[in-house]
Design an enzyme around this catalytic site. Structure first.
Site, short mmCIF file in Angstrom:
data_model
loop_
_atom_site.label_atom_id
_atom_site.label_comp_id
_atom_site.label_asym_id
_atom_site.label_seq_id
_atom_site.Cartn_x
_atom_site.Cartn_y
_atom_site.Cartn_z
N GLY A 1 44.41 46.17 13.36
CA GLY A 1 44.62 46.51 14.59
C GLY A 1 45.01 45.44 15.69
O GLY A 1 44.45 44.18 15.49
N HIS B 1 53.43 25.52 45.65
CA HIS B 1 54.06 24.68 44.55
C HIS B 1 53.46 23.55 44.22
O HIS B 1 52.80 22.73 44.94
CB HIS B 1 55.44 24.36 44.92
#
Ligand SMILES: Cc1cc2nc3c(=O)[nH]c(=O)nc-3n(C[C@H](O)[C@H](O)[C@H](O)COP(=O)(O)OP(=O)(O)OC[C@H]3O[C@@H](n4cnc5c(N)ncnc54)[C@H](O)[C@@H]3O)c2cc1C
Length: 469
Positions: A186, A446
């Site tokens: 899976g 930033h």
């Protein structure tokens, strides 16, 4: 608790009454109980094992603790890249277990304190619905004007016996050593999280996935990026491959796939999804509508039986803890006479905590095209090669926005180290139906990975900054 709320044996007690009897104390059940009590309702919470359920004891929290150890191991291994001399001397799995268990124990203690402080009656034992308004536990009956079904889910096993080297996530979480090799059946969320953690701790991992891609519920671009990253990390995966059989061998297991391959490994982890834990709860007898074991409930959590509600993993849809929390809260609020918004599965944020992390909410590009027509969909993808913080972290990945042409953004998809933390803005964008200009107008700090979202939106609005286009 007044004694009228408890009815012995087959007592009648027409006046007995909790406002809510909650069957199952996992994410969905305890959230309903906490919110109900906060709103002044009399609440009984029936739990056979430990309040907190799968998420706290066998799911979200322990897996993320182990993933954090794995991430730290990687950081030490790659310390040289950032100018530090460090060597990973080894992995002490019993110590990782201790760390993981201590986190779970702290959270469990806190939750127990909260449940007790809110005056919720916790009934310990296995509960069964014996009438639409009555749950029986150990021969005693608890009546409620409302019953909330929240019995959760179990690991599917594909008919395999779980013992020795054949594991589900429950056993995998308790291993006292790092397996030398593992086959993971899976490539969904649980499979790739274990693959990622074990690979970082030194296991040779092979994932077998029947569908064409890993994390098949994600946008295909995300699946492909994860596959690239896993290849780089030497995590072997075989997509479009069906499992055929497993045999126990001296060294562990021998796994056969339908295409004739044989893979030897120390353990097999079966991670093929979770089924609803609704057997023998008396639901059919009381007439609750079900489908393959799942309880059918409308977006407000109501089943077809008046006064019987259902939340969490037993309700078809995304099986995530925070969806359960949200459903539990909404049901409690409705019972208390408030008018909460129904929980919309499409707007439930999803984070997969493998390395690199995946965050997504809303529609994939394929689903958006299916619903709205491909000609009405536009997308924008910002590669984090142009994002300073991502370069500092040394990760690859992107943020992808899926939008209606001249309309709202319908889907947010991100992949990269630590990208899970970006889900918050993604969720606001999709839930508040922001369009490209709305998001492009926001100033993103930033240097953060968060800027990648602003950049993707700027590109979508036709004014890319650090993007070609
Ligand atoms: C390995 C793993 C990792 C996961 N990671 C994440 C993740 O990172 N983020 C995330 O959002 N989700 C994650 N999940 C999913 C999350 O754990 C489930 O979505 C969530 O626990 C579902 O909550 P629930 O209340 O429906 O059920 P559960 O948490 O399963 O709780 C059900 C509770 O009901 C009790 N119960 C059942 N039947 C009875 C009964 N008859 N009488 C009394 N008590 C009963 C059980 O003992 C259990 O405590 C993970 C799951 C697994 C297995």
């Amino acid at each position: 608790m007044t004694d009228t709320a408890v009815i012995d044996g087959a007592g009648t007690a027409a006046d007995a009454v909790y406002d809510m009897v909650v069957l199952g104390g996992g994410s969905g059940g305890y959230a309903a109980a906490l919110r109900g009590a906060q709103l002044g309702l009399r609440v009984a919470l029936v739990e056979a094992d430990k309040v907190g359920g799968t998420c706290l004891h066998r799911g979200c929290v322990p897996t993320k603790a182990i993933l954090h150890s794995a991430e730290t191991a990687e950081a030490i291994r790659h310390a040289g890249v950032v100018g530090l001399r460090a060597t990973l001397e080894g992995v002490d799995m019993p110590a990782i277990q201790e760390y993981k268990n201590s986190v779970v124990a702290r959270m469990y203690k806190g939750l127990q304190g909260l449940v007790s402080a809110r005056g919720i009656d916790v009934i310990s034992g296995w509960g069964r619905l014996v009438a639409a308004d009555t749950v029986e536990v150990g021969g005693r009956r608890y009546r409620g004007r409302n019953v909330i079904l929240a019995s959760g889910s179990y690991s599917k096993t594909m008919g395999q016996e779980i013992s020795g080297p054949v594991l589900t996530s429950e056993q995998a979480l308790e291993l006292d050593h790092v397996p030398a090799s593992a086959v993971i059946l899976g490539g969904g969320v649980i499979g790739v999280e274990f693959a990622s953690a074990w690979a970082s701790l030194g296991t040779r991992v092979t994932i077998i996935e029947a569908l064409p891609h890993l994390v098949p519920n994600e946008d295909e671009a995300i699946s492909k990026q994860l596959e690239r990253a896993f290849r780089k990390r030497r995590i072997d995966f075989r997509t479009g491959t069906r499992f055929e059989s497993v045999e126990r061998s001296d060294g562990g297991v021998q796994v056969r796939t339908a295409d004739g391959a044989v893979i030897d490994a120390e353990v097999l982890l079966i991670a093929v999804g979770r089924g609803p834990a609704t057997a023998n709860l008396g639901l059919e007898e009381v007439g609750v509508s079900m489908d393959r074991g799942f309880v059918l409930a409308d977006p407000y959590g109501r089943t077809n039986v008046p006064g019987v509600w259902a939340v969490g993993d037993i309700v078809p849809g995304v099986q995530l803890a925070h969806r359960g929390f949200a459903q539990g809260i909404a049901v409690a609020e409705r019972i208390a006479g408030l008018s909460p918004e129904p929980v919309d599965d499409v707007k439930v944020p999803k984070v997969t905590f493998c390395e690199p992390e995946i965050a997504s909410v809303g529609l994939s590009e394929a689903r958006a095209a299916e619903l709205h027509g491909a000609e009405n969909i536009v997308t924008s993808q910002f590669n984090v090669a142009g994002n300073a913080k991502s370069q500092i972290l040394g990760t690859q990945g992107f943020v992808k926005l899926v939008s209606l042409k001249d309309g709202p953004i319908l889907g947010f998809h991100a992949i990269g180290t630590r990208m899970g933390e970006q889900i918050g803005e993604g969720q606001l964008i999709v839930s508040w139906e922001a369009d490209a200009n709305d998001v492009a107008a926001l100033v993103h700090a930033h240097p953060t990975q968060n800027e990648a979202i602003g950049e993707a939106a700027m590109a979508l609005a036709g004014k890319p900054l650090h993007n070609h286009g």
